[in-house]
Design a protein around this motif. Structure first.
Motif, mmCIF file in Angstrom:
data_model
loop_
_atom_site.group_PDB
_atom_site.id
_atom_site.type_symbol
_atom_site.label_atom_id
_atom_site.label_comp_id
_atom_site.label_asym_id
_atom_site.label_seq_id
_atom_site.Cartn_x
_atom_site.Cartn_y
_atom_site.Cartn_z
ATOM 1 N N MET A 34 1.114 -1.223 -0.064
ATOM 2 C CA MET A 34 -0.095 -0.279 -0.010
ATOM 3 C C MET A 34 0.844 1.559 -0.105
ATOM 4 S SD MET A 34 -3.584 0.784 2.793
ATOM 5 C CE MET A 34 -4.148 0.149 1.727
ATOM 6 N N THR A 35 0.492 2.243 -0.725
ATOM 7 C CA THR A 35 1.452 3.281 -0.780
ATOM 8 C C THR A 35 0.986 4.707 0.295
ATOM 9 O OG1 THR A 35 -0.198 4.865 -3.096
ATOM 10 C CG2 THR A 35 1.544 2.861 -3.701
ATOM 11 N N PHE A 36 2.036 5.214 0.251
ATOM 12 C CA PHE A 36 1.507 6.523 1.328
ATOM 13 C C PHE A 36 -0.311 7.288 0.878
ATOM 14 C CE2 PHE A 36 2.467 10.510 2.936
ATOM 15 C CZ PHE A 36 1.748 10.070 4.230
ATOM 16 N N GLN A 37 -0.159 7.192 -0.592
ATOM 17 C CA GLN A 37 -1.271 8.191 -0.607
ATOM 18 C C GLN A 37 -2.623 7.270 -0.755
ATOM 19 O OE1 GLN A 37 -0.969 11.532 -2.074
ATOM 20 N NE2 GLN A 37 -3.188 10.658 -1.300
ATOM 21 N N GLU A 38 -2.408 6.211 -0.683
ATOM 22 C CA GLU A 38 -3.332 5.007 -0.482
ATOM 23 C C GLU A 38 -4.060 4.761 0.951
ATOM 24 O OE1 GLU A 38 -2.422 1.525 -4.497
ATOM 25 O OE2 GLU A 38 -1.688 1.647 -2.456
ATOM 26 N N ILE A 39 -2.272 5.116 1.578
ATOM 27 C CA ILE A 39 -3.229 5.463 3.478
ATOM 28 C C ILE A 39 -3.828 6.381 3.824
ATOM 29 C CG2 ILE A 39 -2.118 5.210 5.397
ATOM 30 C CD1 ILE A 39 -0.100 4.029 4.184
ATOM 31 N N ILE A 40 -3.240 7.579 2.593
ATOM 32 C CA ILE A 40 -4.051 8.638 3.579
ATOM 33 C C ILE A 40 -5.425 8.775 3.065
ATOM 34 C CG2 ILE A 40 -3.994 10.812 2.436
ATOM 35 C CD1 ILE A 40 -1.178 10.665 2.933
ATOM 36 N N ASP A 41 -5.980 8.409 1.666
ATOM 37 C CA ASP A 41 -6.853 8.399 0.911
ATOM 38 C C ASP A 41 -7.859 7.539 1.893
ATOM 39 O OD1 ASP A 41 -6.524 9.170 -0.978
ATOM 40 O OD2 ASP A 41 -5.989 8.105 -2.060
#
Length: 71
Positions: free
Chosen positions: A1-8
């Motif tokens: 999971m990417t950082f942006q996916e976590i934020i989303d």
């Protein structure tokens, strides 16, 4: 999971759950930092017991560090 996916993923949570998550992370960071400080203190105590710890005031430490840079 990417950082942006976590934020989303976090942004999809209800506000209350986001606040709970942020508070949980903050508390865990504090506890981790306390553990780091305790580990550093143990190392210092060992150095003092072994007689390898340096003692002195700020000027002594500054002189020591600057002398290392010149070598």
């Amino acid at each position: 999971m990417t950082f942006q996916e976590i934020i989303d993923s976090i942004e999809t949570l209800p506000v209350e759950e986001q606040e709970y998550l942020f508070e949980l992370i903050r508390k865990r960071r504090i506890e981790n930092r306390r553990s780091e400080i305790a580990a550093n203190a143990q190392e210092i105590f060992k150095a003092v017991d072994a007689g390898t710890a340096m003692k002195g005031n700020f000027e002594d430490l500054k002189s020591y560090l600057l002398a290392e840079d010149e070598e």
